[in-house]
Design a protein around this motif. Sequence first.
Motif, PDB file in Angstrom:
ATOM      1  N   LEU A 474      46.280  52.843  54.257  1.00  0.00           N
ATOM      2  CA  LEU A 474      47.249  53.709  53.499  1.00  0.00           C
ATOM      3  C   LEU A 474      47.206  55.115  53.783  1.00  0.00           C
ATOM      4  N   ARG A 475      46.147  55.694  54.554  1.00  0.00           N
ATOM      5  CA  ARG A 475      45.706  56.812  54.843  1.00  0.00           C
ATOM      6  C   ARG A 475      45.858  57.693  53.684  1.00  0.00           C
ATOM      7  N   ARG A 476      45.336  57.225  52.395  1.00  0.00           N
ATOM      8  CA  ARG A 476      45.696  58.096  51.195  1.00  0.00           C
ATOM      9  C   ARG A 476      44.204  57.737  50.335  1.00  0.00           C
ATOM     10  N   PRO A 477      43.965  58.778  49.395  1.00  0.00           N
ATOM     11  CA  PRO A 477      42.925  58.562  48.442  1.00  0.00           C
ATOM     12  C   PRO A 477      43.425  57.343  47.593  1.00  0.00           C
ATOM     13  N   VAL A 478      42.341  56.620  47.076  1.00  0.00           N
ATOM     14  CA  VAL A 478      42.616  55.585  45.947  1.00  0.00           C
ATOM     15  C   VAL A 478      41.748  56.001  44.607  1.00  0.00           C
ATOM     16  N   SER A 479      42.897  56.233  43.721  1.00  0.00           N
ATOM     17  CA  SER A 479      42.337  56.475  42.225  1.00  0.00           C
ATOM     18  C   SER A 479      42.176  55.301  41.621  1.00  0.00           C
ATOM     19  N   LEU A 480      41.604  55.380  40.596  1.00  0.00           N
ATOM     20  CA  LEU A 480      41.110  54.005  39.861  1.00  0.00           C
ATOM     21  C   LEU A 480      41.440  54.273  38.215  1.00  0.00           C
ATOM     22  N   ALA A 481      42.056  53.369  37.561  1.00  0.00           N
ATOM     23  CA  ALA A 481      42.050  53.366  36.229  1.00  0.00           C
ATOM     24  C   ALA A 481      40.644  53.307  35.687  1.00  0.00           C
ATOM     25  N   ALA A 482      40.289  54.195  34.839  1.00  0.00           N
ATOM     26  CA  ALA A 482      38.845  54.071  34.208  1.00  0.00           C
ATOM     27  C   ALA A 482      38.595  53.004  33.641  1.00  0.00           C
ATOM     28  N   SER A 483      39.574  52.173  32.954  1.00  0.00           N
ATOM     29  CA  SER A 483      39.277  50.940  31.864  1.00  0.00           C
ATOM     30  C   SER A 483      39.404  49.642  33.073  1.00  0.00           C
ATOM     31  N   ASP A 484      38.393  48.897  32.688  1.00  0.00           N
ATOM     32  CA  ASP A 484      38.647  47.398  33.602  1.00  0.00           C
ATOM     33  C   ASP A 484      39.345  46.535  32.686  1.00  0.00           C
ATOM     34  N   GLN A 485      40.016  46.963  31.635  1.00  0.00           N
ATOM     35  CA  GLN A 485      40.659  46.067  31.013  1.00  0.00           C
ATOM     36  C   GLN A 485      42.190  46.965  30.857  1.00  0.00           C
ATOM     37  N   GLY A 486      42.712  47.545  31.863  1.00  0.00           N
ATOM     38  CA  GLY A 486      43.908  48.480  31.899  1.00  0.00           C
ATOM     39  C   GLY A 486      45.217  47.838  31.161  1.00  0.00           C
ATOM     40  N   PRO A 487      45.723  46.574  31.159  1.00  0.00           N
ATOM     41  CA  PRO A 487      46.866  46.235  30.648  1.00  0.00           C
ATOM     42  C   PRO A 487      46.700  46.078  29.037  1.00  0.00           C
ATOM     43  N   ALA A 488      45.697  45.736  28.622  1.00  0.00           N
ATOM     44  CA  ALA A 488      45.165  45.579  27.281  1.00  0.00           C
ATOM     45  C   ALA A 488      44.905  46.994  26.510  1.00  0.00           C
ATOM     46  N   LEU A 489      44.313  47.948  27.460  1.00  0.00           N
ATOM     47  CA  LEU A 489      44.215  49.305  27.039  1.00  0.00           C
ATOM     48  C   LEU A 489      45.665  49.846  26.937  1.00  0.00           C
ATOM     49  N   GLY A 490      46.467  49.585  27.894  1.00  0.00           N
ATOM     50  CA  GLY A 490      47.902  50.000  27.860  1.00  0.00           C
ATOM     51  C   GLY A 490      48.640  49.639  26.368  1.00  0.00           C
ATOM     52  N   SER A 491      48.422  48.170  26.193  1.00  0.00           N
ATOM     53  CA  SER A 491      49.058  47.714  25.064  1.00  0.00           C
ATOM     54  C   SER A 491      48.452  48.503  23.576  1.00  0.00           C
TER      55      SER A 491
END
Length: 564
Positions: A474-491
Amino acid sequence: MTSPHPLAPTPHSEESEQYTVGVDFGTLSGRAVVVRVRDGEELAAAVHAYRHGVIDRHLPHGGAPLPPDWALQHPQDWRDVLRHAVPQAVAAAGIDPAAVIGIATDFTACTVLPTLADGTPLAETELAGRPHAWPKLWKHHAAQSHADRINELAHARGEKWIARYGGRISAEWQFAKALQVLEEDPLVYETCARWIEAADWIVWQLTGTESRNACTAGYKGIHQDGAYPSEEYLAALNPRFADFARTRLAFPLSALGSRVGSLSTEAAAWTGLRPGIAVAAGNVDAHVTAAAAQAVEDGQLLAIMGTSTCHVVNAPVLADVPGICGVVAGGIVEGTYGYEAGQSAVGDVFAWVLDQGVPSDYLTEAADRGEDLHTLLTRKAAGQPVGGHGLVALDWLNGNRSVLVDHHLSGVIVGLTLATRPEDVYRALLEATAFGTRVIVEALEAGGVPVHEFIVAGGLAKNELLMQIYSDVLRRPVSLAASDQGPALGSAIHAAVAAGAHADVRTATAAMGRRLPAVHTPDPSRADAYDVLFAEYQLLHDHFGTGGLLHRLRKIRDTTHTGG
Ligand SMILES: Nc1ncnc2c1ncn2[C@@H]1O[C@H](COP(=O)(O)OP(=O)(O)O)[C@@H](O)[C@H]1O
Ligand SMILES: O=C(CO)[C@H](O)[C@H](O)COP(=O)(O)O
């Protein structure tokens, strides 16, 4: 399996602390997290694997064989997540359950089921022996011919809504699946009082009352500008389909993060939580994750990478972007337009390599090193120079969701020789999914939707080689969600809004979400080498993407299954 967060507070938490529970219903399992409302700290998580997993071979009731491209799930597996993962996570968090002020859920979508008027799944009635009575998982692809008719008719009639879905409605979404039920099992269709997303059905289980969320209705149910497709349009598809939306879908839509009810006494007994606490509107596993990853601002593209990948991004304008899954006002967060694209198989593609088997010495090496096979093949592939395996692949092993929207397409690998090793194929497919994402990012930007930041959440974020490949391609930096349970934290964040602890999703996201900016950055020389391979990928994409050979092979396959 439970895992108290390493920073979980001592068992006697502060009296003033308040918590919410988020429950993510993925393709293979359900995950519950307990989250502190003031800062989003995850105290504990618990996972409950679905006993029936993905039902794609035989019906659980009676054992009838399922045709190709079918994918079902069992409602009892979903209830079991509430009964097991939620109480386990609360216990592991070491908090007083009375301190939990709200619960929210998210689901794969479009995972949709026919029910009686009271929400009873038809799979749990006397129709249980009929495949169409069962919930159709998002990856059920047997309605492609129905989707083709929906698209052809929409263009012929100049339906305004078709442009909101990139010009083609996916076979994975609500209307194609419902039309398939109507035409292949009219008895099930006539018995169906409600055609409902699992995202809303599970909320019905928690509150005892029906609700419908604006996200799945918009992206998966063709609800645009306050309406479903017209009865005239539906009648032209099939006269018996004319009143489908009015009789089986119509219901007031709830905004994301709104409170749609209170936890029922029955559900409180399942979950161990207090009856009467807030229950948030249902949501989609991809879109809810934007809050967890602090990716709700315009131009932040979030890729939720797991079995599949969903790409969600907001923009202040309503643009018709060819080949995307859909755009919905407020579909991700209020006050802006949420765009969705996706790839129907990503983690599944990598799992396919493992399923083909690896040499016994690989298995021995993995056992000796205590590695799973993903880790083993990733490690073996990591040292290769870009292009060293001599392969280019198309990642369409489960069809193409974006930008071709055709689930009768299939995978392609070119360049195989007698020297090709499993790790070569594995890496070529890692790269193919990155190329597929680049096609989507370029389509969004060409269509008027800027992408300022690329952020990854989901189970695949842990694969560092994959993340670096995405950054280079992608020629872009990749940021990461800090949580490995992203959907559950979002909920859990949406639950905090529903419970009134935060004013809205944006405010709650600022307080409770977390992301790690630019964890991976592109290497210019590898990026140059990937540009060369991407050009080859595009040639394959444009050649095989028109259908042709891949459609002919699919027709031959299906003929052998149906015997002529
Ligand atoms: N280290 C890894 N590298 C690449 N793919 C992986 C790895 N570990 C698991 N996978 C794949 O990730 C997918 C599971 O993703 P996950 O986000 O955990 O589940 P879900 O898609 O149900 O939300 C599976 O398809 C699995 O094959
Ligand atoms: O299309 C979706 C969201 O819009 C599905 O929920 C997603 O593709 C499946 O989820 P997962 O890959 O996490 O199993």
